[in-house]
Design a protein around this motif. Structure first.
Motif, mmCIF file in Angstrom:
data_model
loop_
_atom_site.group_PDB
_atom_site.id
_atom_site.type_symbol
_atom_site.label_atom_id
_atom_site.label_comp_id
_atom_site.label_asym_id
_atom_site.label_seq_id
_atom_site.Cartn_x
_atom_site.Cartn_y
_atom_site.Cartn_z
ATOM 1 N N ARG A 446 0.136 -17.275 1.573
ATOM 2 C CA ARG A 446 0.262 -18.246 0.460
ATOM 3 C C ARG A 446 -1.125 -18.638 -0.043
ATOM 4 N NH1 ARG A 446 5.479 -20.539 1.475
ATOM 5 N NH2 ARG A 446 6.096 -19.618 3.453
ATOM 6 N N ASP A 447 -1.229 -18.773 -1.363
ATOM 7 C CA ASP A 447 -2.476 -19.304 -1.910
ATOM 8 C C ASP A 447 -2.123 -20.389 -2.908
ATOM 9 O OD1 ASP A 447 -2.320 -18.283 -4.736
ATOM 10 O OD2 ASP A 447 -2.251 -16.343 -3.709
ATOM 11 N N ASN A 448 -3.123 -21.152 -3.336
ATOM 12 C CA ASN A 448 -2.827 -22.168 -4.346
ATOM 13 C C ASN A 448 -3.553 -21.852 -5.649
ATOM 14 O OD1 ASN A 448 -5.305 -22.722 -3.389
ATOM 15 N ND2 ASN A 448 -5.073 -24.942 -3.195
ATOM 16 N N PRO A 450 -3.419 -19.572 -9.461
ATOM 17 C CA PRO A 450 -2.626 -19.832 -10.684
ATOM 18 C C PRO A 450 -1.158 -19.446 -10.544
ATOM 19 C CG PRO A 450 -3.975 -17.872 -10.950
ATOM 20 C CD PRO A 450 -4.359 -18.451 -9.629
ATOM 21 N N GLY A 451 -0.823 -18.689 -9.505
ATOM 22 C CA GLY A 451 0.576 -18.265 -9.333
ATOM 23 C C GLY A 451 0.884 -17.058 -10.212
ATOM 24 N N LEU A 452 2.179 -16.687 -10.220
ATOM 25 C CA LEU A 452 2.567 -15.469 -10.935
ATOM 26 C C LEU A 452 3.499 -15.852 -12.074
ATOM 27 C CD1 LEU A 452 3.588 -13.769 -7.632
ATOM 28 C CD2 LEU A 452 1.503 -13.222 -8.875
ATOM 29 N N ASP A 453 3.087 -15.530 -13.301
ATOM 30 C CA ASP A 453 4.039 -15.865 -14.368
ATOM 31 C C ASP A 453 5.042 -14.723 -14.528
ATOM 32 O OD1 ASP A 453 3.226 -13.985 -16.247
ATOM 33 O OD2 ASP A 453 1.607 -15.268 -16.974
ATOM 34 N N PHE A 464 -1.059 1.083 -10.914
ATOM 35 C CA PHE A 464 -2.071 0.933 -11.970
ATOM 36 C C PHE A 464 -1.911 -0.343 -12.801
ATOM 37 C CE2 PHE A 464 -1.449 5.581 -11.454
ATOM 38 C CZ PHE A 464 -2.615 5.813 -10.731
ATOM 39 N N TYR A 465 -0.996 -1.229 -12.413
ATOM 40 C CA TYR A 465 -0.888 -2.486 -13.171
ATOM 41 C C TYR A 465 -1.905 -3.481 -12.618
ATOM 42 C CZ TYR A 465 0.499 -6.895 -15.081
ATOM 43 O OH TYR A 465 0.450 -8.105 -15.725
ATOM 44 N N THR A 466 -2.803 -3.926 -13.474
ATOM 45 C CA THR A 466 -3.824 -4.879 -13.043
ATOM 46 C C THR A 466 -4.172 -5.828 -14.189
ATOM 47 O OG1 THR A 466 -6.041 -5.107 -12.124
ATOM 48 C CG2 THR A 466 -5.730 -3.266 -13.616
ATOM 49 N N THR A 467 -4.564 -7.044 -13.818
ATOM 50 C CA THR A 467 -5.034 -7.978 -14.857
ATOM 51 C C THR A 467 -6.531 -8.228 -14.675
ATOM 52 O OG1 THR A 467 -4.461 -9.830 -13.436
ATOM 53 C CG2 THR A 467 -2.818 -9.198 -15.085
ATOM 54 N N GLY A 470 -12.050 -5.100 -13.169
ATOM 55 C CA GLY A 470 -12.450 -3.986 -12.290
ATOM 56 C C GLY A 470 -11.333 -3.555 -11.360
ATOM 57 N N GLY A 471 -10.103 -4.002 -11.626
ATOM 58 C CA GLY A 471 -8.996 -3.702 -10.698
ATOM 59 C C GLY A 471 -8.483 -2.279 -10.832
ATOM 60 N N THR A 472 -7.861 -1.777 -9.747
ATOM 61 C CA THR A 472 -7.275 -0.439 -9.798
ATOM 62 C C THR A 472 -5.764 -0.544 -10.037
ATOM 63 O OG1 THR A 472 -6.831 -0.456 -7.431
ATOM 64 C CG2 THR A 472 -8.930 0.494 -8.129
ATOM 65 N N GLY A 473 -5.198 -1.688 -9.686
ATOM 66 C CA GLY A 473 -3.755 -1.855 -9.839
ATOM 67 C C GLY A 473 -2.955 -1.074 -8.819
ATOM 68 N N MET A 474 -3.614 -0.600 -7.765
ATOM 69 C CA MET A 474 -2.906 0.208 -6.769
ATOM 70 C C MET A 474 -2.556 -0.586 -5.519
ATOM 71 S SD MET A 474 -2.267 3.061 -7.969
ATOM 72 C CE MET A 474 -1.650 3.811 -6.478
ATOM 73 N N GLY A 475 -3.261 -1.710 -5.313
ATOM 74 C CA GLY A 475 -3.115 -2.455 -4.063
ATOM 75 C C GLY A 475 -1.677 -2.784 -3.702
ATOM 76 N N LEU A 476 -0.997 -3.494 -4.600
ATOM 77 C CA LEU A 476 0.362 -3.951 -4.272
ATOM 78 C C LEU A 476 1.357 -2.805 -4.207
ATOM 79 C CD1 LEU A 476 0.530 -7.305 -6.249
ATOM 80 C CD2 LEU A 476 0.382 -6.969 -3.775
ATOM 81 N N VAL A 501 3.199 -16.827 -3.299
ATOM 82 C CA VAL A 501 3.494 -16.427 -1.919
ATOM 83 C C VAL A 501 3.839 -14.952 -1.950
ATOM 84 C CG1 VAL A 501 4.815 -16.927 0.163
ATOM 85 C CG2 VAL A 501 4.764 -18.596 -1.693
ATOM 86 N N PHE A 502 3.207 -14.181 -1.094
ATOM 87 C CA PHE A 502 3.591 -12.781 -0.890
ATOM 88 C C PHE A 502 4.154 -12.700 0.517
ATOM 89 C CE2 PHE A 502 2.156 -10.277 -4.483
ATOM 90 C CZ PHE A 502 1.405 -11.214 -5.179
ATOM 91 N N GLN A 503 5.385 -12.210 0.627
ATOM 92 C CA GLN A 503 6.017 -12.149 1.945
ATOM 93 C C GLN A 503 6.513 -10.746 2.205
ATOM 94 O OE1 GLN A 503 8.392 -15.633 3.290
ATOM 95 N NE2 GLN A 503 8.691 -15.893 1.114
#
Ligand code: ADP
Length: 511
Positions: A446-448, A450-453, A464-467, A470-476, A501-503
């Motif tokens: 959990r972080d505090n 901006p959250g996920l809209d 490849f989705y990144t905001t 310099g992101g790759t968008g591959m992490g998740l 929260v990522f669970q």
């Protein structure tokens, strides 16, 4: 067939004859009334098989051609062939009853009109053959439907034969009843070599027991799809996907197998798997790169301690009266620190290595603490406060430790980046573990931030989705495939009062 009709011929007086004629007239009327309601043509022939009578309803759609005075074969005909007519005449000459003799006459528009006739021989009281009586019916429509069926079956056969898939028809016990052309071409056998053989003749994965199991599956689920390997006549083997389905024809149960060569698909899947492994490794190496500071710190600590202890040992030994006990203690500390340093190096090496260590039984809390260790200075650098809430006595999980640590590391790094928009001092990261009702281990990061809209949530796990610039968008997307490969699920939610929260959950060895 009924017995041949006997024509009564009794000497009658005039009254009797009158009554008889009256009865005959009435019977004839009844007969004509019946004919008017019938779709059949009533006919009579003489002893030479020439038509002497033809009766039919005036409303009959296709009235018969006038045949009076001619035999059936003297009227122009198209079917049957000469042999067929010869057999029919043989039967008539033998004065036998006949049923459903089908023949075709030409129509003025160049078509065919099919008729089916049945007849009974007629004898007088002396047993002399008088001719035939019978009925005829137009069967052109039925014949057309039959012909259409034959043509459609022929079309289907052509389709099946030219299909790029392999079709095989099996009996209940697995024997081949029929095959299409592609089956012969892909296996290298002729049709006659395959028909009659059992499936195990070319299918390497099938024996009587597996065939029975497959049949049970078909019975339960309709269509069954499985993978197998076929061996060609020349001995080469290729992978196939087989779809099986049972159906009933003429009271007999049969199994239709449609198989497809999946060599190409397998090759593509293998290339994809290799690419995914490369990407997973690249992502791990990149994440490790981000935490080099921590790694250096973790290593420099035992090295500094070793240096201090070595100097102390030298002092204890070099003095006028050496203190061996103190020197031994200092050396023991060096050994412990060297071990700790070695462990860290070994662990980092396993994270960086391309091929991860084999599957093992993992203590999830321990694995998370290791990740926190190497991410510590990155957290410090960004002023992130970390809290852990790790449930004691969690069941162990089977899997690749390094890959699960990679997931946690990715989630931590994402959280750190997300909280960059907050003032230092307000950045909080909480990692918790718990066991759920179905003995799964649940990990939450959990972080505090901006959250996920809404828009982001739908696309987070897309490759490849990144905001980030310099992101790759591959992490998740990599995290998701790692968790799913472990039989678990990765999902997101909103943190209270703010943030994300990522669970993920993982099946435990207990479950
Ligand atoms: P990358 O980090 O290279 O962008 P990821 O697949 O790890 O790739 O993340 C995809 C996107 O998901 C990020 O660009 C970011 O917009 C969003 N995201 C990931 N984690 C968080 C988080 N903790 N809070 C808010 N947004 C996040």
């Amino acid at each position: 067939m009924q017995d041949p009709v006997q024509v009564p011929s009794v000497a009658l007086d005039s009254n009797q004859r009158k009554r008889h004629e009256e009865a005959l007239r009435e019977s004839e009327e009844r007969f004509r009334t019946l004919v008017q309601f019938s779709f059949d043509v009533y006919w009579e022939t003489d002893a030479q098989h020439r038509f002497i009578r033809q009766e039919f309803a005036e409303t009959l759609a296709e009235p018969p051609v006038a045949e009076i005075g001619r035999t059936r074969w003297e009227v122009p005909h198209l079917e049957p062939d000469e042999e067929g007519w010869r057999k029919h005449r043989e039967m008539l000459d033998a004065h036998l009853p006949f049923r459903d003799f089908e023949h075709a006459r030409p129509t003025p528009d160049g078509g065919k009109r099919y008729v089916s006739v049945s007849g009974l021989p007629v004898f007088d009281e002396t047993g002399r053959f008088m001719g035939y009586r019978g009925v005829g019916r137009h069967i052109t429509e039925r014949k057309r439907a039959e012909q259409a069926l034959i043509e459609s079956e022929a079309r289907f056969r052509t389709f099946v034969d030219h299909a790029t898939d392999t079709f095989m028809l099996h009996s209940e016990d697995g024997r081949v009843l029929d095959v299409n052309r592609n089956a012969c071409e892909s296996l290298g056998y002729s049709r006659s070599e395959l028909v009659g053989a059992t499936a195990s003749f070319f299918d390497l994965e099938i024996d009587q027991a597996t065939w029975r199991i497959n049949r049970e599956r078909i019975k339960a689920g309709g269509i069954t799809t499985l993978e197998s390997r076929y061996r060609r006549k020349d001995g080469t083997v290729f992978p196939v996907e087989v779809r099986m389905r049972e159906f009933c024809e003429g009271g007999r149960r049969q199994i239709i197998c449609l198989s497809r060569d999946i060599t190409e698909r397998k090759r593509t899947a293998e290339t994809f798997r290799e690419m995914q492994a490369e990407l997973t490794h690249a992502n791990r190496a990149a994440a490790m790169g981000q935490v080099t500071a921590s790694v250096t710190h973790e290593l420099s600590q035992p090295i500094t301690a070793m240096l201090c202890n070595a100097e102390a040992a030298l002092n204890w030994l070099g003095s006028q009266s050496p203190n061996f006990e103190r020197a031994r203690q200092a050396l023991a500390s060096i050994v412990a620190d060297a071990k700790r340093g070695g462990e860290i190096i070994g662990w980092i090496r396993s994270l960086i290595k391309k091929t991860p260590a084999p599957k093992e039984s993992i203590d999830v809390n321990g694995a998370i603490l290791d990740v926190i260790t190497i991410a510590r200075s990155e957290l410090l650098k960004h002023g992130v406060l970390i809290q852990t809430d790790l449930a004691p006595g969690l069941p162990r999980v089977e899997g690749y430790r390094v890959q699960l640590q990679q997931v946690v590391l990715n989630l931590i790094l994402n959280a750190i980046e997300a909280m960059n928009c907050l003032d230092v001092g307000g950045r909080e990261l909480r990692i918790s573990t718990a066991g759920d009702a179905s003995s799964r281990v649940v990990v939450a990061v959990r972080d505090n931030g901006p959250g996920l809209d809404g828009v982001i949530v739908d696309r987070l796990f897309e490759p490849f989705y990144t905001t980030k610039p310099g992101g790759t968008g591959m992490g998740l997307s990599i995290c998701q495939s790692i968790i799913e490969a472990h039989g678990g699920r990765l999902w997101t939610g909103a943190n209270e009062p703010r943030g994300a929260v990522f669970q993920f959950n993982l099946p435990s060895q207990q479950g």
